[in-house]
Design an enzyme around this catalytic site. Structure first.
Site, short mmCIF file in Angstrom:
data_model
loop_
_atom_site.label_atom_id
_atom_site.label_comp_id
_atom_site.label_asym_id
_atom_site.label_seq_id
_atom_site.Cartn_x
_atom_site.Cartn_y
_atom_site.Cartn_z
N HIS A 57 17.92 -11.33 -4.00
CA HIS A 57 18.60 -10.15 -3.60
C HIS A 57 18.91 -9.41 -4.81
CE1 HIS A 57 19.89 -11.24 0.74
NE2 HIS A 57 18.57 -11.33 0.70
N GLU A 59 21.77 -8.02 -5.93
CA GLU A 59 22.87 -8.05 -6.39
C GLU A 59 23.05 -9.34 -7.44
OE1 GLU A 59 23.79 -6.48 -2.30
OE2 GLU A 59 22.21 -7.64 -3.33
N CYS A 82 25.25 -8.47 1.31
CA CYS A 82 25.08 -9.48 2.62
C CYS A 82 26.39 -10.17 2.47
CB CYS A 82 23.64 -10.47 2.81
SG CYS A 82 23.39 -11.32 1.34
N CYS A 91 25.51 -12.77 -0.89
CA CYS A 91 25.69 -11.84 -2.20
C CYS A 91 27.12 -11.54 -2.45
CB CYS A 91 24.91 -10.56 -1.98
SG CYS A 91 23.02 -10.65 -2.05
N ALA A 160 -3.61 15.02 10.27
CA ALA A 160 -4.20 16.09 9.66
C ALA A 160 -4.87 17.02 10.61
CB ALA A 160 -5.13 15.61 8.67
N THR A 202 -10.22 5.64 17.26
CA THR A 202 -10.24 6.31 16.02
C THR A 202 -11.05 5.28 15.00
OG1 THR A 202 -8.03 7.45 16.21
CG2 THR A 202 -8.89 6.83 14.07
N ASP A 206 -14.09 6.64 13.03
CA ASP A 206 -14.27 6.79 11.61
C ASP A 206 -14.38 5.67 10.81
OD1 ASP A 206 -13.00 9.35 12.21
OD2 ASP A 206 -11.00 8.84 11.70
N LEU A 210 -8.55 1.46 5.61
CA LEU A 210 -7.18 1.57 5.60
C LEU A 210 -6.49 0.99 4.60
CD1 LEU A 210 -6.55 1.05 9.52
CD2 LEU A 210 -6.66 3.30 8.15
#
Length: 367
Positions: A57, A59, A82, A91, A160, A202, A206, A210
């Site tokens: 983490h 910290e 945490c 932490c 879009a 889709t 298309d 991705l």
């Protein structure tokens, strides 16, 4: 607890700016930023971000970098540290041992193992606590919060739309409606996401990859998901037979016949008439560690998610291009702005991406 000063908020703003580029790199852990600051001289001593994959983490990394200089200083952290054992120690223990005098928390942690408990432990250790209620920190960690509270990922849908309200042409394949700046923006959103979802229709129309196609960020391509409904799956898709080195998974009902290579996962969720239940899908994805889901589906998938109030943020890209009356409508319910309003979403931002406009809508608070 003390109130955040203007200087505190500036340091938290800096912490959020530091963390934002790392969204999507920390697996199911939030991309937390921690800054250790000398309040007397208003200078930064050390800083850290949650490591790739989620551990260690932020910290303990910042504290280790500061060493003995952390004693008596201020820790700025975008999310409440945490208070529980996982694969790493709490932490909060490291903060107390380091002799930090003051902790400024950007937003509370929704995880019940931590929420409020960390602040209380720090107060008991004689450390001054500031709970800032810092909106940019809350936005940075919105996916983590939703997953803890609702057991689902934060869902961002993107569509879009042409000037005449169309998203493409029937039997045409991928039709470029927006320009290069909008396409680059889309690739960046993929880099920030844990998974990107499209529907099987889709995918067939298309045949996308991705992946993230920004130089230097290719490895941040997310898990690619195809939602299979009653229409079945085209098993010759790029996503199925093409090799990119990035993961693909199929989402389908338990009885759907799916034949894909062993490298492709099949996620089974309950549904009706061959169509997976969308809420059950989100719950399953959350259990897999998906925190941020980007939806790049077509009109039907967008409509279905909006109907069930499962979209948290909707990114509407509008273009000056005219597709024509034969084009596929973005929605059959008026224009998209009205459709989003009826789904309980409000526009919160608008700005240009080259010749196109990006309209951001967010879910209104429900009573």
């Amino acid at each position: 607890m003390s109130r955040a000063s203007a200087e505190d908020l500036r340091w938290l703003d800096a912490a959020v700016r530091f963390a934002e580029p790392f969204r999507g790199t920390t697996a199911d852990n939030p991309a937390v930023a921690a800054l250790i600051v000398d309040p007397e001289h208003n200078t930064l001593i050390s800083r850290a971000i949650t490591a790739p994959g989620g551990r260690p983490h932020a910290e303990p990394q910042a504290l280790e970098a500061a060493g003995g200089r952390a004693r008596g200083k201020t820790l700025y952290v975008t999310l409440e540290p945490c208070n529980h054992w996982g694969r790493t120690p709490p932490c909060v223990d490291a903060i107390i041992r380091a002799g930090i005098a003051r902790v400024v928390i950007g937003t509370k942690d929704a995880d019940p193992r931590t929420s409020g408990k960390t602040a209380q432990r720090l107060i008991e250790a004689g450390i001054e606590i500031v709970q800032a209620d810092h909106r940019p920190s809350a936005r940075l960690h919105e996916g983590h919060a939703k997953r803890q509270v609702r057991g689902q990922p934060f869902v961002t849908a993107k569509l879009a739309v042409s000037a005449d309200g169309r998203i493409g042409l029937p039997d045409w394949g991928n039709l470029s409606i927006t320009g290069e700046p909008a396409r680059q923006w889309t690739h960046m959103q993929r880099a920030f996401a844990d998974a990107v979802l499209i529907g099987a229709a889709t995918a067939k129309a298309d045949d996308p990859k991705l992946t993230v196609r920004i130089k230097g960020l290719e490895r941040r391509s997310p898990l690619r998901l195809v939602l299979v409904g009653a229409e079945g799956l085209d098993e010759k898709l790029n996503l199925i037979v093409g090799f990119t080195g990035y993961r693909v998974a199929i989402i389908a009902t338990p009885d759907a016949e799916i034949s894909v290579p062993p490298s492709i996962s099949v996620i089974r969720v309950p549904g009706v008439n061959g169509r997976p239940n969308l809420g059950a899908m989100l719950t399953a994805l959350s259990k897999m560690g998906i925190v941020h889901l980007l939806v790049e589906g077509g009109a039907k998938l967008s409509e279905a998610l909006l109907d069930e109030h499962l979209v948290d943020r909707f990114e509407l890209l509008t273009s000056s291009i005219m597709v024509g009356k034969s084009g596929i409508r973005a929605t059959e319910n008026g224009d998209m702005e009205k459709r989003l309003a009826t789904a309980g979403m409000s526009e919160v931002d608008v700005h240009s991406l080259g010749d196109d406009m990006l309209h951001t809508f967010e879910k209104r608070a429900r009573d």
